[in-house]
Design a protein around this motif. Sequence first.
Motif, PDB file in Angstrom:
ATOM      1  N   ARG A  16       0.653  -1.286   0.057  1.00  0.00           N
ATOM      2  CA  ARG A  16      -0.094  -0.243   0.070  1.00  0.00           C
ATOM      3  C   ARG A  16       0.801   1.177  -0.236  1.00  0.00           C
ATOM      4  NH1 ARG A  16      -3.480  -2.976   2.905  1.00  0.00           N
ATOM      5  NH2 ARG A  16      -2.642  -2.764   5.013  1.00  0.00           N
ATOM      6  N   LEU A  17       1.949   1.065   0.678  1.00  0.00           N
ATOM      7  CA  LEU A  17       2.814   2.351   0.640  1.00  0.00           C
ATOM      8  C   LEU A  17       3.916   2.473  -0.288  1.00  0.00           C
ATOM      9  CD1 LEU A  17       3.985   2.076   4.525  1.00  0.00           C
ATOM     10  CD2 LEU A  17       2.312   3.752   3.662  1.00  0.00           C
ATOM     11  N   ASN A  18       4.038   1.362  -0.800  1.00  0.00           N
ATOM     12  CA  ASN A  18       4.912   1.402  -2.069  1.00  0.00           C
ATOM     13  C   ASN A  18       4.571   0.542  -3.604  1.00  0.00           C
ATOM     14  OD1 ASN A  18       7.216   2.547  -0.636  1.00  0.00           O
ATOM     15  ND2 ASN A  18       6.869   0.718   0.558  1.00  0.00           N
ATOM     16  N   PRO A  19       3.384   1.103  -3.973  1.00  0.00           N
ATOM     17  CA  PRO A  19       2.636   0.359  -5.082  1.00  0.00           C
ATOM     18  C   PRO A  19       3.549   0.036  -6.272  1.00  0.00           C
ATOM     19  CG  PRO A  19       1.815   2.469  -5.066  1.00  0.00           C
ATOM     20  CD  PRO A  19       2.809   2.332  -3.882  1.00  0.00           C
ATOM     21  N   HIS A  36      16.885  -8.408  -5.405  1.00  0.00           N
ATOM     22  CA  HIS A  36      17.020  -6.730  -5.507  1.00  0.00           C
ATOM     23  C   HIS A  36      15.613  -6.366  -5.112  1.00  0.00           C
ATOM     24  CE1 HIS A  36      19.026  -3.071  -7.197  1.00  0.00           C
ATOM     25  NE2 HIS A  36      18.471  -2.873  -6.081  1.00  0.00           N
ATOM     26  N   ILE A  37      15.342  -5.676  -4.055  1.00  0.00           N
ATOM     27  CA  ILE A  37      14.041  -4.972  -4.096  1.00  0.00           C
ATOM     28  C   ILE A  37      14.017  -3.559  -4.135  1.00  0.00           C
ATOM     29  CG2 ILE A  37      12.059  -4.818  -2.165  1.00  0.00           C
ATOM     30  CD1 ILE A  37      12.891  -7.650  -1.409  1.00  0.00           C
ATOM     31  N   LYS A  38      13.490  -2.858  -4.695  1.00  0.00           N
ATOM     32  CA  LYS A  38      13.300  -1.462  -4.939  1.00  0.00           C
ATOM     33  C   LYS A  38      11.820  -1.213  -4.467  1.00  0.00           C
ATOM     34  CE  LYS A  38      16.555  -0.470  -8.546  1.00  0.00           C
ATOM     35  NZ  LYS A  38      16.735   0.277  -9.777  1.00  0.00           N
ATOM     36  N   GLN A  39      11.644   0.085  -3.432  1.00  0.00           N
ATOM     37  CA  GLN A  39      10.325   0.360  -3.146  1.00  0.00           C
ATOM     38  C   GLN A  39       9.672   1.238  -4.331  1.00  0.00           C
ATOM     39  OE1 GLN A  39       8.930  -0.913  -0.403  1.00  0.00           O
ATOM     40  NE2 GLN A  39      11.006  -2.049   0.021  1.00  0.00           N
ATOM     41  N   ASN A  40      10.581   1.988  -4.909  1.00  0.00           N
ATOM     42  CA  ASN A  40       9.960   2.907  -6.104  1.00  0.00           C
ATOM     43  C   ASN A  40      11.055   2.960  -7.266  1.00  0.00           C
ATOM     44  OD1 ASN A  40      11.468   5.049  -5.241  1.00  0.00           O
ATOM     45  ND2 ASN A  40      10.545   5.147  -3.393  1.00  0.00           N
ATOM     46  N   THR A  41      10.856   3.795  -8.224  1.00  0.00           N
ATOM     47  CA  THR A  41      11.865   3.582  -9.307  1.00  0.00           C
ATOM     48  C   THR A  41      12.940   4.578  -8.958  1.00  0.00           C
ATOM     49  OG1 THR A  41      10.696   5.672 -10.213  1.00  0.00           O
ATOM     50  CG2 THR A  41       9.984   3.617 -10.997  1.00  0.00           C
ATOM     51  N   THR A  42      12.987   5.484  -8.103  1.00  0.00           N
ATOM     52  CA  THR A  42      14.146   6.346  -7.717  1.00  0.00           C
ATOM     53  C   THR A  42      14.890   5.465  -6.532  1.00  0.00           C
ATOM     54  OG1 THR A  42      12.954   7.482  -5.826  1.00  0.00           O
ATOM     55  CG2 THR A  42      13.100   8.397  -8.366  1.00  0.00           C
ATOM     56  N   ASP A  43      14.631   4.791  -5.892  1.00  0.00           N
ATOM     57  CA  ASP A  43      14.976   3.914  -4.792  1.00  0.00           C
ATOM     58  C   ASP A  43      16.340   3.120  -5.211  1.00  0.00           C
ATOM     59  OD1 ASP A  43      15.620   2.955  -2.139  1.00  0.00           O
ATOM     60  OD2 ASP A  43      14.049   1.256  -2.626  1.00  0.00           O
TER      61      ASP A  43
END
Length: 122
Positions: free
Chosen positions: A54-57, A78-85
């Motif tokens: 919910r916080l990181n769709p 490798h896990i990224k919460q968003n495209t800039t992470d």
Amino acid sequence: MTKKYIAKDFLKLAAKGHSHEAFRLYIGKDFKHHNVYFKGDANTLMLAMDESFRLNPNKTLEIHHAIGDKDMVAVHSHIKQNTTDSGVAVVHIFKFESDKIVELWDLGQAVPAEMINENGMF
């Protein structure tokens, strides 16, 4: 269906916001989770995965390796919460009984902006 397939599919479903389905399909009775930041039961982990989505769709999960040995599977991703992470390198270790996950450990290391090691994390 192999244990490696189950471990990878579990992670993919959870990362895409389908943790309830992942738990329904793959989690066994008396499941234990070994992350010091959460209680160790299945429901707590499932709800935390829901909240994370919910916080990181736009979260992404890229699996680099999956290694299986008898009733254990380790997945390096490798896990990224968003495209800039820049993300986190994570190793999930799954223990199975038959085709159900009964224990899970997860270990992570943030991807630094600058790396001394020329081989990188992946």
